[in-house]
Design a protein around this motif. Structure first.
Motif, PDB file in Angstrom:
ATOM      1  N   LEU A   1       0.851  -1.187   0.000  1.00 55.08           N
ATOM      2  CA  LEU A   1       0.000   0.000   0.000  1.00 55.08           C
ATOM      3  C   LEU A   1       0.889   1.239   0.000  1.00 55.08           C
ATOM      4  O   LEU A   1       1.181   1.806   1.048  1.00 55.08           O
ATOM      5  N   PRO A   2       1.322   1.689  -1.153  1.00 54.42           N
ATOM      6  CA  PRO A   2       2.292   2.780  -1.212  1.00 54.42           C
ATOM      7  C   PRO A   2       1.772   4.121  -0.688  1.00 54.42           C
ATOM      8  O   PRO A   2       2.572   4.978  -0.331  1.00 54.42           O
TER       9      PRO A   2
ATOM     10  N   GLY B   1       6.207   3.493   4.156  1.00 51.66           N
ATOM     11  CA  GLY B   1       7.429   3.979   3.535  1.00 51.66           C
ATOM     12  C   GLY B   1       7.790   3.225   2.274  1.00 51.66           C
ATOM     13  O   GLY B   1       8.959   3.086   1.934  1.00 51.66           O
ATOM     14  N   ARG B   2       6.796   2.735   1.569  1.00 56.12           N
ATOM     15  CA  ARG B   2       7.049   1.927   0.375  1.00 56.12           C
ATOM     16  C   ARG B   2       6.953   2.762  -0.906  1.00 56.12           C
ATOM     17  O   ARG B   2       6.754   2.228  -1.977  1.00 56.12           O
ATOM     18  N   SER B   3       7.058   4.072  -0.758  1.00 53.28           N
ATOM     19  CA  SER B   3       7.051   4.949  -1.929  1.00 53.28           C
ATOM     20  C   SER B   3       7.996   6.112  -1.640  1.00 53.28           C
ATOM     21  O   SER B   3       8.831   6.024  -0.760  1.00 53.28           O
ATOM     22  N   ASP B   4       7.824   7.200  -2.345  1.00 47.01           N
ATOM     23  CA  ASP B   4       8.691   8.351  -2.140  1.00 47.01           C
ATOM     24  C   ASP B   4       8.219   9.233  -0.987  1.00 47.01           C
ATOM     25  O   ASP B   4       8.817  10.265  -0.719  1.00 47.01           O
TER      26      ASP B   4
END
Length: 130
Positions: A38-39, A65-68
């Motif tokens: 789940l970004p 924290g799986r994206s920018d």
């Protein structure tokens, strides 16, 4: 809300709605640790984190924290309840190992905390006697 007792269709719909930003907050059980990507999630709050295992805490922390986006994971515990030494060590390890790729260090610390058990015998840590 999402939890493991929901019917598969309900759970899937709840997660899709959250991913599609139909709502901003998802309250759920530890089912979230099971590899959901789940970004758009940037904050995780875990209640009574001292009751969870180190690997479980590490998996939960990995859900944000799986994206920018800058992300935060908060692990809480009840101040009116004594926490065992092992629980304190688990939370300290999560606090200490924050860099990307810390999985091996977490596994080694978990081994230190729980012990290796008796590899050649009938018992090992975390299992009952056969």
């Amino acid at each position: 809300m999402a939890h493991g007792q929901m019917r598969e269709e309900e759970l899937e719909q709840a997660m899709l709605d959250f991913m599609n930003r139909e709502f901003d907050v998802l309250v759920c059980t530890t089912i979230i640790e099971n590899g959901l990507d789940l970004p758009n999630v940037n904050t995780l709050i875990v209640k009574e984190a001292g009751m969870m295992g180190l690997a479980q805490l590490y998996q939960l922390r990995g859900r944000v924290g799986r994206s920018d986006r800058l992300a935060q994971a908060y692990f809480t515990f009840r101040k009116d309840r004594m926490m065992g030494e092992a629980a304190e060590k688990r939370l300290a390890a999560i606090r200490e190992f924050t860099e990307l790729g810390s999985g091996f260090k977490i596994a080694m610390r978990d081994l230190e905390i729980r012990g290796a058990g008796n590899i050649l015998g009938r018992n090992s840590t975390g299992t009952s006697r056969l």
